[in-house]
Design an enzyme around this catalytic site. Structure first.
Site, PDB file in Angstrom:
ATOM      1  N   PRO A   1       0.825  -1.210   0.000  1.00  0.00           N
ATOM      2  CA  PRO A   1       0.000   0.000   0.000  1.00  0.00           C
ATOM      3  C   PRO A   1       0.857   1.257   0.000  1.00  0.00           C
ATOM      4  O   PRO A   1       1.908   1.302   0.644  1.00  0.00           O
ATOM      5  CB  PRO A   1      -0.797  -0.118   1.300  1.00  0.00           C
ATOM      6  CG  PRO A   1      -0.826  -1.575   1.590  1.00  0.00           C
ATOM      7  CD  PRO A   1       0.478  -2.122   1.096  1.00  0.00           C
ATOM      8  N   GLU A   2       0.400   2.267  -0.735  1.00  0.00           N
ATOM      9  CA  GLU A   2       1.127   3.528  -0.774  1.00  0.00           C
ATOM     10  C   GLU A   2       0.465   4.535   0.159  1.00  0.00           C
ATOM     11  O   GLU A   2      -0.573   4.261   0.770  1.00  0.00           O
ATOM     12  CB  GLU A   2       1.189   4.039  -2.208  1.00  0.00           C
ATOM     13  CG  GLU A   2       1.983   3.101  -3.116  1.00  0.00           C
ATOM     14  CD  GLU A   2       2.472   3.779  -4.382  1.00  0.00           C
ATOM     15  OE1 GLU A   2       2.616   5.018  -4.379  1.00  0.00           O
ATOM     16  OE2 GLU A   2       2.721   3.071  -5.370  1.00  0.00           O
TER      17      GLU A   2
END
Length: 296
Positions: free
Chosen positions: A2-3
């Site tokens: 996830p960013e």
């Protein structure tokens, strides 16, 4: 993995429930994730009130009423699930699917609020996530946080600062932007998108967009604005997901439908004045998507 927009979406989804809640019990269903849990972790959190839920880069920071802070990271496959009465929500919207298989439920926060009881469950099939403890008054010196760069949100990241950061750097521009010591939490998807918005090639040397100390250039200003706006747009859209994964309020993340270059190999460039085609190259082991015609 996830960013930043996905992690910020998770934080916003958990915040209304967790802030102000008391932890009546913490269930640890295994002794470790990526790292062992801190000694007496469950006992130290039991009875504590959660005063604030914050974020630094891709880390969630749970500030407790005794001055301690839980540092949580989602890893590659981690997610939080809220179970409240008859409802189940999974805050965040991810580019890659998140698990709801209960056999991967490793941590359960039992929470008490005036409105009732609830559970927040951390699920992580690959167990690359983690939870650690730190003290609030020494948090900025913690090894995970001490060397992080500026956040790519708000107005702190501007053209002048970006110019100073990149001056004399001979690495490719994309690689420099992924350096967490310079910009905290900026990841592969959003670097590709920001470079497209700024019409800058990921292959150009980072130092070529820099100017005199303390001064912005046209390119550094354009790139700083592109970074800030692409992150803001992604957060507003609920992150990036290619599957039906809902946020805490039941809405979906749709930013992936706005990708201009990421994962668009072979597609016509979305810039109206451009006749190029999106290409994929590999830089430092990661896929880079860009238009070689308009990104210079």
């Amino acid at each position: 993995m996830p960013e930043l927009p996905e992690v910020e979406t998770v934080r916003r989804g958990l915040q209304p429930l967790m802030e102000g809640a008391s932890i009546t019990r913490l269930d640890l269903r295994r002794p470790d994730l990526r790292f062992p849990f801190p000694p007496d972790f469950a006992m130290r959190l039991q009875g504590r009130r959660i005063d604030a839920l914050a974020r630094r880069a891709k880390y969630l920071l749970m500030h407790l009423d005794d001055g301690s802070v839980v540092i949580a990271h989602l890893g590659m496959s981690g997610s939080f699930r809220i179970e409240q009465e008859s409802e189940t929500d999974q805050p965040g919207a991810f580019h890659h699917p998140r698990s709801k298989d209960q056999k991967h439920d490793h941590v359960v926060f039992h929470l008490s609020r005036p409105e009732g009881e609830a559970q927040v469950i951390f699920n992580d099939p690959r167990r690359f996530g983690f939870m650690l403890l730190a003290e609030a008054d020494t948090l900025t010196a913690h090894p995970l946080l001490a060397d992080l760069g500026v956040e790519p949100t708000g107005n702190a990241l501007d053209g002048a600062l970006l110019s100073d950061m990149l001056r004399n750097k001979k690495t490719p521009l994309k690689s420099a932007l992924l350096d967490q010591h310079l910009i905290a939490g900026l990841g592969n998807i959003y670097v590709c998108e920001a470079l497209w918005r700024a019409a800058l090639s990921p292959k150009r040397l980072a130092g070529t967009i820099a100017g005199k100390p303390g001064k912005e250039t046209v390119r550094s200003r354009r790139l700083a604005e592109a970074i800030r706006t692409v992150i803001a747009d992604a957060v507003a859209a609920g992150g990036s997901t290619l599957r039906d994964h809902r946020q805490a309020d039941g809405s979906l993340g749709y930013f992936q439908h706005s990708f201009q270059v990421y994962d668009q190999e072979g597609s016509p460039c979305a810039r109206l004045s451009c006749t190029g085609v999106v290409q994929r190259i590999v830089q430092a082991g990661r896929s880079t998507f860009y238009c070689p015609r308009c990104q210079r």
